[in-house]
Design a protein around this motif. Structure first.
Motif, mmCIF file in Angstrom:
data_model
loop_
_atom_site.group_PDB
_atom_site.id
_atom_site.type_symbol
_atom_site.label_atom_id
_atom_site.label_comp_id
_atom_site.label_asym_id
_atom_site.label_seq_id
_atom_site.Cartn_x
_atom_site.Cartn_y
_atom_site.Cartn_z
ATOM 1 N N ALA A 115 -51.921 140.271 142.213
ATOM 2 C CA ALA A 115 -50.521 139.917 142.032
ATOM 3 C C ALA A 115 -50.404 138.476 141.539
ATOM 4 C CB ALA A 115 -49.769 140.083 143.341
ATOM 5 N N VAL A 116 -49.409 138.251 140.655
ATOM 6 C CA VAL A 116 -49.224 136.944 140.012
ATOM 7 C C VAL A 116 -47.767 136.526 140.149
ATOM 8 C CG1 VAL A 116 -49.308 135.699 137.806
ATOM 9 C CG2 VAL A 116 -51.090 137.361 138.367
ATOM 10 N N VAL A 117 -47.532 135.203 140.273
ATOM 11 C CA VAL A 117 -46.184 134.656 140.257
ATOM 12 C C VAL A 117 -46.132 133.510 139.246
ATOM 13 C CG1 VAL A 117 -46.689 133.095 142.199
ATOM 14 C CG2 VAL A 117 -44.317 133.658 141.646
ATOM 15 N N TRP A 118 -45.039 133.462 138.464
ATOM 16 C CA TRP A 118 -44.786 132.362 137.543
ATOM 17 C C TRP A 118 -43.552 131.614 138.029
ATOM 18 C CZ3 TRP A 118 -46.213 137.203 135.901
ATOM 19 C CH2 TRP A 118 -47.314 137.313 135.044
ATOM 20 N N ILE A 119 -43.673 130.318 138.248
ATOM 21 C CA ILE A 119 -42.535 129.484 138.631
ATOM 22 C C ILE A 119 -42.308 128.476 137.520
ATOM 23 C CG2 ILE A 119 -41.590 127.893 140.344
ATOM 24 C CD1 ILE A 119 -43.349 129.210 142.429
ATOM 25 N N ASN A 120 -41.155 128.613 136.862
ATOM 26 C CA ASN A 120 -40.842 127.778 135.693
ATOM 27 C C ASN A 120 -41.971 127.831 134.668
ATOM 28 O OD1 ASN A 120 -38.323 126.943 136.685
ATOM 29 N ND2 ASN A 120 -39.301 125.362 137.940
ATOM 30 N N GLY A 121 -42.537 129.035 134.488
ATOM 31 C CA GLY A 121 -43.543 129.265 133.463
ATOM 32 C C GLY A 121 -44.961 128.995 133.881
ATOM 33 N N VAL A 122 -45.193 128.397 135.058
ATOM 34 C CA VAL A 122 -46.545 128.081 135.525
ATOM 35 C C VAL A 122 -47.014 129.199 136.456
ATOM 36 C CG1 VAL A 122 -47.993 126.434 136.756
ATOM 37 C CG2 VAL A 122 -46.088 125.622 135.334
ATOM 38 N N SER A 123 -48.202 129.757 136.173
ATOM 39 C CA SER A 123 -48.677 130.926 136.915
ATOM 40 C C SER A 123 -49.661 130.556 138.011
ATOM 41 C CB SER A 123 -49.346 131.910 135.952
ATOM 42 O OG SER A 123 -50.496 131.318 135.364
ATOM 43 N N GLN A 124 -49.710 131.393 139.038
ATOM 44 C CA GLN A 124 -50.733 131.324 140.070
ATOM 45 C C GLN A 124 -50.808 132.680 140.764
ATOM 46 O OE1 GLN A 124 -47.900 128.752 142.969
ATOM 47 N NE2 GLN A 124 -49.966 128.999 143.724
ATOM 48 N N ARG A 125 -51.922 132.903 141.438
ATOM 49 C CA ARG A 125 -52.063 134.138 142.203
ATOM 50 C C ARG A 125 -51.100 134.112 143.389
ATOM 51 N NH1 ARG A 125 -56.783 133.107 139.730
ATOM 52 N NH2 ARG A 125 -58.129 134.873 139.125
ATOM 53 N N VAL A 126 -50.492 135.268 143.673
ATOM 54 C CA VAL A 126 -49.547 135.339 144.790
ATOM 55 C C VAL A 126 -50.242 135.010 146.105
ATOM 56 C CG1 VAL A 126 -48.101 136.922 146.143
ATOM 57 C CG2 VAL A 126 -47.957 136.919 143.647
ATOM 58 N N SER A 127 -51.489 135.425 146.265
ATOM 59 C CA SER A 127 -52.213 135.124 147.505
ATOM 60 C C SER A 127 -52.344 133.617 147.701
ATOM 61 C CB SER A 127 -53.590 135.789 147.489
ATOM 62 O OG SER A 127 -54.339 135.361 146.369
ATOM 63 N N ASP A 128 -52.617 132.866 146.622
ATOM 64 C CA ASP A 128 -52.709 131.410 146.734
ATOM 65 C C ASP A 128 -51.344 130.808 147.039
ATOM 66 O OD1 ASP A 128 -55.398 131.560 146.151
ATOM 67 O OD2 ASP A 128 -55.114 131.193 144.006
ATOM 68 N N TYR A 129 -50.321 131.341 146.376
ATOM 69 C CA TYR A 129 -48.961 130.847 146.583
ATOM 70 C C TYR A 129 -48.522 131.029 148.039
ATOM 71 C CZ TYR A 129 -43.892 131.450 146.734
ATOM 72 O OH TYR A 129 -42.581 131.408 147.092
ATOM 73 N N LEU A 130 -48.799 132.221 148.607
ATOM 74 C CA LEU A 130 -48.401 132.481 149.990
ATOM 75 C C LEU A 130 -49.223 131.656 150.970
ATOM 76 C CD1 LEU A 130 -47.904 136.365 149.905
ATOM 77 C CD2 LEU A 130 -46.136 134.600 149.894
ATOM 78 N N THR A 131 -50.516 131.539 150.712
ATOM 79 C CA THR A 131 -51.375 130.747 151.596
ATOM 80 C C THR A 131 -50.908 129.302 151.651
ATOM 81 O OG1 THR A 131 -53.273 132.177 151.153
ATOM 82 C CG2 THR A 131 -53.734 129.977 152.015
ATOM 83 N N ALA A 132 -50.496 128.752 150.498
ATOM 84 C CA ALA A 132 -50.016 127.371 150.450
ATOM 85 C C ALA A 132 -48.748 127.191 151.272
ATOM 86 C CB ALA A 132 -49.769 126.958 149.001
#
Length: 665
Positions: free
Chosen positions: A295-312
């Protein structure tokens, strides 16, 4: 892919995405009863409702609706259908749309009041599919097949029914509507053309009047497919691919900038964008790293893995591989599909919650003997809690309470147990509690129950029980009371008597547990001749009072009774009870009763009736009060002073009272 998330993203919601939350874990949405898979399709604007599809026992698919309060709810099927899919949902979460059928699928719409209802087709006997609905669910969009088997976008309302909708891009002859804005002002989808001239799918947007514009295709790709749009329809996200539908590349289209590529995180070569917040700022989807999907999330065009986003953000993803992600219009919640401890399932997280569950008492490891019960319990704090127990990381079906009990442990029950406690804010996993099964001691199990019996008076009777287990002990009971010395597997009464009648049970026990037998009734047969089962009692009374003598008897046929006083029949005393209405000195004596039938007779025990003349006031004591009261009656020649019942009150009565008074009765 269906449109999923509509509404306006608030400043507070954006803060959820960039701030730090208290520790949470993902909620496992579980399965429908008997099911093996579950895939999320949509999430409501406020993030409180999730919609998707899952299977049930037998393998048929069912649309479902999930909230933290209800868990997964099977939405059923339309009339005549054997399956259903949930593809989209109104922004409010109160209306679910999708498709279902038997021979072929038709678009369906579910509401709490109507249940699952087919919306029909564009042409008789042709399939149709519903993918999205407006905020209130009154307008539904999707695609269906015309009578010439060409696909066309449709728009449905209660008033118009299903109608073909909108223009088609030049060079195309088919269209699909995949989503609609909350107010219905814009629709999006794609157009294409099959043989003889192939035109690959091209993303497009319609206004409410059906006027169409193309969203274009990224340079180097051959097709574009949209997935979701912002609340006002000014931002649309999706993916582009080559002629073979491979090498997918996510895009973001806006009315101001046109179509632009969304790059995946480092290490990923391809991606597909599928949902967007109401303001168009946050986009979710999934990407490919070799053969792996994440799973991937883009915030204002910048992407990261959802797992990393949630862990942060302090959310634990331990045990999870997140394959897909979708985000609510307000940005406060995410849901998707993934792998949890090796099992395919769907997940949910409310990013804006502050009331996530907290476990206050953990389940404890236990060592239990074979055949004995065991209970694991967890205590947690938080609103609207739900529970799911696991054994060795596998879901335990039906184990949805704060405690889980195995009524009779077998060897295969040994393992590691834990509980996931969740609510709309997330979930938390308990500590692991290990169950060790002790095979050295086997708890009792009764294999042969004692039998009810009817036995004649004076005959012997034996009750028996058989059981399996180690080092067994036995204790017999009559009517729930312990029978002294009855501590073997059999219990014998050598000569049955009246008091032996009742229910007999045996408790078989050892150090591992116990097992109580079923009751066995002992019924006594008294034969043909009468048998007195309840003897008359002695009576001590005072002059002028009522005395009742009674007995109980059993025997074949009709029983007759004859009461006797001092061995002489009492005239008319032929019932099971005899009443002396006003006792006098003449009534004192020994009473018995002859009970008779055609087989013979029996004489009751003697009952002694004592009339205490000196207790003249009948207070149970002999004292001066009795003397004074008798003297008063005597002085007035009251009939109550006629103690010898000769019809006169005279010196004989006085002498009789004085003698009785001196004797104390």
């Amino acid at each position: 892919m269906s449109s999923k998330f509509r509404g306006v993203m608030t400043a507070a919601a954006f803060a959820y995405l960039s701030g730090t939350a208290s520790a949470q874990v993902l909620v496992d949405l579980g399965k429908l009863p008997g099911g093996t898979w579950n895939y999320v399709s949509t999430i409501s604007d406020d993030g409180s409702v999730v919609c998707g599809s899952a299977d049930v026992s037998g393998g048929e698919a069912r649309a479902y609706r999930w909230t933290s309060a209800t868990g997964l709810v099977n939405l059923g099927v339309a009339s005549g259908a054997d399956h259903s899919y949930g593809y989209g949902m109104s922004g409010s979460g109160l209306v679910v749309v999708g498709a279902g059928g038997a021979a072929y699928d038709t678009a369906c719409r579910w509401t709490p009041s109507t249940g699952m209802v087919s919306l029909g087709s564009l042409a008789t006997g042709k399939p149709s599919f519903a993918f999205d609905a407006t905020q209130d669910g009154s307008v539904v969009v999707g695609d269906g097949y015309l009578s010439n088997s060409l696909q066309r976008a449709f728009r449905w309302t209660q008033a118009t029914g299903m109608q073909p909708f909108g223009q088609i891009l030049a060079g195309c002859d088919q269209s699909l509507a995949l989503g609609i804005t909350p107010t219905g002002s814009f629709l999006f989808g794609y157009c294409y053309h099959n043989a003889p001239q192939l035109v690959m799918p091209t993303a497009c947007r319609w206004d409410a009047a059906g006027n169409i514009i193309s969203l274009g295709i990224l340079a180097g790709s051959a097709e574009s497919v949209p997935g979701d749009c912002s609340a006002d329809g000014s931002v649309i996200v999706g993916y582009c691919a080559d002629m073979q539908g491979q090498n997918s590349r996510s895009f973001r289209w806006s009315a101001a900038s046109g179509i632009e590529e969304l790059l995946p995180p480092a290490g990923m070569s391809r991606s597909i964008a599928g949902s967007v917040t109401g303001d168009g700022a946050v986009i979710t989807g999934y990407g490919f790293a070799g053969q792996d999907v994440e799973a991937v999330v883009w915030i204002n065009g910048v992407s990261q893995r959802v797992s990393d986003y949630l862990t942060a953000r302090g959310v634990s993803t331990s045990g999870w591989t997140l394959r897909t992600a979708a985000i609510s219009a307000g940005g406060s919640a995410m849901a998707g599909w993934g792998i949890h401890n090796g099992v395919s399932t769907s997940w949910y997280i409310n990013l804006g919650c502050t009331d996530a569950p907290a476990i206050t008492t953990q389940p404890q490891s236990q060592t239990i003997s074979l055949g004995s019960p065991v209970t694991f319990s967890v205590v947690a704090a938080g609103p609207s809690l739900q529970y799911q127990w696991y054994k060795n990381n596998a879901t335990i079906g039906g184990a949805n309470a704060s405690s889980y009990t195995i009524t009779s442990v077998v060897q295969n029950d040994a393992g590691d147990y834990y509980c996931m406690v969740s609510n709309s804010c997330g979930g938390i996993s308990s500590n692991i509690a290990t169950l060790t099964v002790d095979a050295g001691c086997v708890a009792p199990t009764i294999t042969g129950q004692p039998s009810s019996q009817t036995i004649s008076v004076g005959s012997p009777v034996t009750f028996g029980v058989s059981a399996t287990g180690t080092d067994l002990e036995y204790q017999w009971f009559q009517n729930g009371s312990i029978i002294g010395g009855a501590i073997a597997s059999n219990y014998t009464i050598q000569a049955v008597a009246q008091g032996d009648e009742g229910d007999y049970t045996c408790l078989v026990s050892n150090a591992c547990g116990d097992d109580l037998s079923a009751p066995a009734a002992l019924t006594i047969s008294y034969g043909c001749e009468p048998t007195i089962t309840d003897q008359p009692d002695d009576a001590r009374t005072c002059p002028g009072t009522l005395v009742t003598l009674s007995l109980s008897a059993v025997g074949d046929g009709e029983l007759s009774y004859q009461w006797r006083k001092d061995g002489e029949d009492i005239f008319g005393a032929i019932e099971s009870s005899y009443v002396i209405w006003s006792a006098s000195v003449l009534d004192a004596g020994s009473y018995d009763c002859v009970v008779e039938n055609d087989c013979g007779h029996v004489i009751s025990d003697a009952a002694l009736v004592v009339v205490c003349l000196a207790d003249f006031n009948c207070d149970g004591f002999v004292n001066g009060n009795d003397y004074d009261e008798f003297a008063e009656f005597f002085d007035y020649a009251d009939p109550g002073a006629d103690l010898n019942a000769d019809g006169f009150v005279n010196g004989d009565d006085y002498d009789l009272f004085a003698s009785a008074f001196d004797l104390g009765c």
